[in-house]
Each structure stands twice: as C-alpha cells, then as structure tokens.
Design an enzyme around this catalytic site. Structure first.
Site, PDB file in Angstrom:
ATOM      1  N   ASP A  57      57.497  -7.300  46.186  1.00  0.00           N
ATOM      2  CA  ASP A  57      57.169  -8.390  47.096  1.00  0.00           C
ATOM      3  C   ASP A  57      57.996  -9.629  46.779  1.00  0.00           C
ATOM      4  O   ASP A  57      58.611  -9.747  45.710  1.00  0.00           O
ATOM      5  CB  ASP A  57      55.678  -8.743  46.973  1.00  0.00           C
ATOM      6  CG  ASP A  57      54.793  -7.752  47.709  1.00  0.00           C
ATOM      7  OD1 ASP A  57      55.331  -6.881  48.410  1.00  0.00           O
ATOM      8  OD2 ASP A  57      53.560  -7.847  47.566  1.00  0.00           O
ATOM      9  N   LYS A  79      57.122 -10.262  52.331  1.00  0.00           N
ATOM     10  CA  LYS A  79      56.417 -10.607  53.561  1.00  0.00           C
ATOM     11  C   LYS A  79      55.876 -12.020  53.375  1.00  0.00           C
ATOM     12  O   LYS A  79      55.007 -12.250  52.543  1.00  0.00           O
ATOM     13  CB  LYS A  79      55.270  -9.640  53.853  1.00  0.00           C
ATOM     14  CG  LYS A  79      55.716  -8.198  54.032  1.00  0.00           C
ATOM     15  CD  LYS A  79      54.547  -7.270  54.275  1.00  0.00           C
ATOM     16  CE  LYS A  79      54.008  -7.414  55.674  1.00  0.00           C
ATOM     17  NZ  LYS A  79      54.955  -6.967  56.703  1.00  0.00           N
ATOM     18  N   MET A 193      46.263 -16.912  51.983  1.00  0.00           N
ATOM     19  CA  MET A 193      47.176 -17.076  53.128  1.00  0.00           C
ATOM     20  C   MET A 193      46.583 -17.993  54.194  1.00  0.00           C
ATOM     21  O   MET A 193      46.656 -17.717  55.392  1.00  0.00           O
ATOM     22  CB  MET A 193      47.511 -15.704  53.731  1.00  0.00           C
ATOM     23  CG  MET A 193      48.179 -14.757  52.756  1.00  0.00           C
ATOM     24  SD  MET A 193      48.319 -13.053  53.354  1.00  0.00           S
ATOM     25  CE  MET A 193      46.606 -12.488  53.206  1.00  0.00           C
TER      26      MET A 193
END
Length: 266
Positions: A57, A79, A193
């Site tokens: 990641d 991402k 997030m």
C-alpha cells in the site's frame, strides 16, 4: 549482508518457535500496523524476510520495506482518496498472477487487512482462484494510533463499547451509515478515512442529537515521527483541523475518551 534464512533464524531464536513459512505460489495478506516499524508483528516480519514479491500500500513506511531482501520485487498498489489509485481488480489480478508464477507473495497493507483494508475482498479472489493464502493480522490504526496519542479506546467509567466506522462514503448517502443512530449510542466513534468528509459527518452527528461539546480529536500520521494531534469538540473539530492543516493519513475519534489525553499524552 543477512539472508532471508538468517532473518528467520533470528526470529526463531527470539521466539523459541519455528517461524511460519511462506511457500512458493502462496500469498500472505499481512497487516503492517499503523505506520512505525516497531508496530509490525513477528509473523509480518517473517513474511518480509521470505517474500520475493511484495505488493504494498501507499502508507507502508520505507523502513518497513527495507526489511525485505534487496532482491525482492516491490510492487506499488496504493489507494488514496482523491488521488490516482490502483484499481482493486488490478491488485487482485496481480496477486493471482504472481502466485501462479510460483512467487512467494506478500500483500502488505497498513493497519489490519480485515479492518477497512479490503483484505476480505482479496482473500475471496484468491480463494476463487485456488491460490493458497494466509491472513497475518496487524495492529489497526483505529486502536494503535489512538493509544500512541494518549487516547485509550476504552476506559472504565467512560465507555462500554467503541464504534469503528469508515468516513469514506458521503455522510448523507442513502447506502451510508445511519449517523443519527450512532449519535444516540453515547459511545466513542473512531473514524477511518474521514478527513475529506469530516464536516458532513459532524453535521450529521449534530443533527442526530450528539452534544456539540463532545470531545473530539484528529491524529495525523499516528505512531510516526511526524505525528500530530488536534483536540477540540464535535462542533469545533472541523475548523481546528483546517486551521492546523491536518492531512491524511489521519484518524478521527469522537467521545469522552478524548479527555484522557490531558493525563495520558506522552
């Protein structure tokens, strides 16, 4: 220069037990923890020592990747919200392809693979393709980053539960969370997030009846040298975050446990 065998031997001497073996054609879905190398588990270290292909990641610390053998292929699969990102379908296809080549594959994710990390989706894809896999749990930022910032996720006399939620979806989306229901729980809410939609989320919680004075905090880059913590209230946190320039990655926590930081902050 130490070899993968040397690294495994050191781990085995440390633990007194045989290290798990990452076999050719197998995939490990491993959590790297919230950021700092010290948050890695021994099993994740064993995977790093043996992997010849690491699909990682965006948030994996360079010091963690440096623990892998120099010849191991490092494949970026980041991402990030609002930025060009790897498509999930491409990531899973890469994992399957590498395993079919007989590679020892480590899929290295921030936090824990099964906590808002899409590890379940990747595990399903591997299972459907007949690829042997193992899940290596990691410390999730929703707990570890808070602890590092002096905010316990649970505290006797304050809460009996804690809610882990994602703020990735729009707060007013029809298929999103029922923020009014969460507001009525009276338990701390830890958000992943959520930075880009923080204002919408706090507005929804206020509309659901949560006290505007509820303590709240944002933890940026938890456990890393650049960690920053901003404390405010449900009503003021969005403005405080903007004023301080808090950026992703950041965890948001809303609830009375935030008050403990005054006494427990490192």
């Amino acid at each position: 220069m130490t070899t993968a065998t040397d690294r495994l031997r050191l781990l085995e001497e440390l633990t007194g037990t045989p290290a798990p073996r990452l076999e050719p054609g197998h995939v490990w879905l491993a959590g790297a923890g919230p950021g700092a190398p010290g948050q890695l588990t021994l099993d994740a270290l064993a995977g790093l020592a043996q992997a010849d292909a690491i699909v990682h990641d965006d948030l994996i610390d360079a010091r963690v990747l440096a623990m892998a053998p120099p010849q191991a292929e490092r494949i970026f699969a980041g991402k990030r919200g609002g930025r060009p990102s790897s498509a999930q379908e491409d990531i899973t296809a890469t994992l399957v392809a590498l395993a079919c080549q007989g590679r020892r594959v480590l899929r290295l994710k921030g936090g824990d693979p099964y906590v808002f990390g899409r590890g379940g989706e990747e595990a399903l894809a591997l299972a459907a393709a007949g690829i042997p896999f193992r899940v290596v749990p990691g410390l999730t930022a929703g707990l570890a980053a808070l602890a590092h910032a002096g905010i316990p996720a649970t505290m006797r006399g304050i809460n009996h539960a804690v809610v882990l939620a994602t703020g990735h979806g729009a707060a007013d989306a029809e298929d999103g969370l029922d923020w009014s229901a969460l507001a009525r729980l009276g338990q701390p809410i830890v958000l992943y997030m959520a930075l880009r939609r923080l204002e919408a989320i706090t507005t929804a919680l206020l509309a659901g009846g949560m006290n505007p004075a509820t303590p709240a905090a944002a933890v940026e880059s938890g456990t890393l040298p650049g960690q920053r913590v901003v404390v405010g209230t449900l009503e003021s946190l969005t403005e405080r975050v903007r004023a301080e320039g808090i950026a992703s990655p950041a965890m948001i926590v809303i609830g009375e446990v935030v008050t403990m930081r005054e006494r427990l902050a490192p």
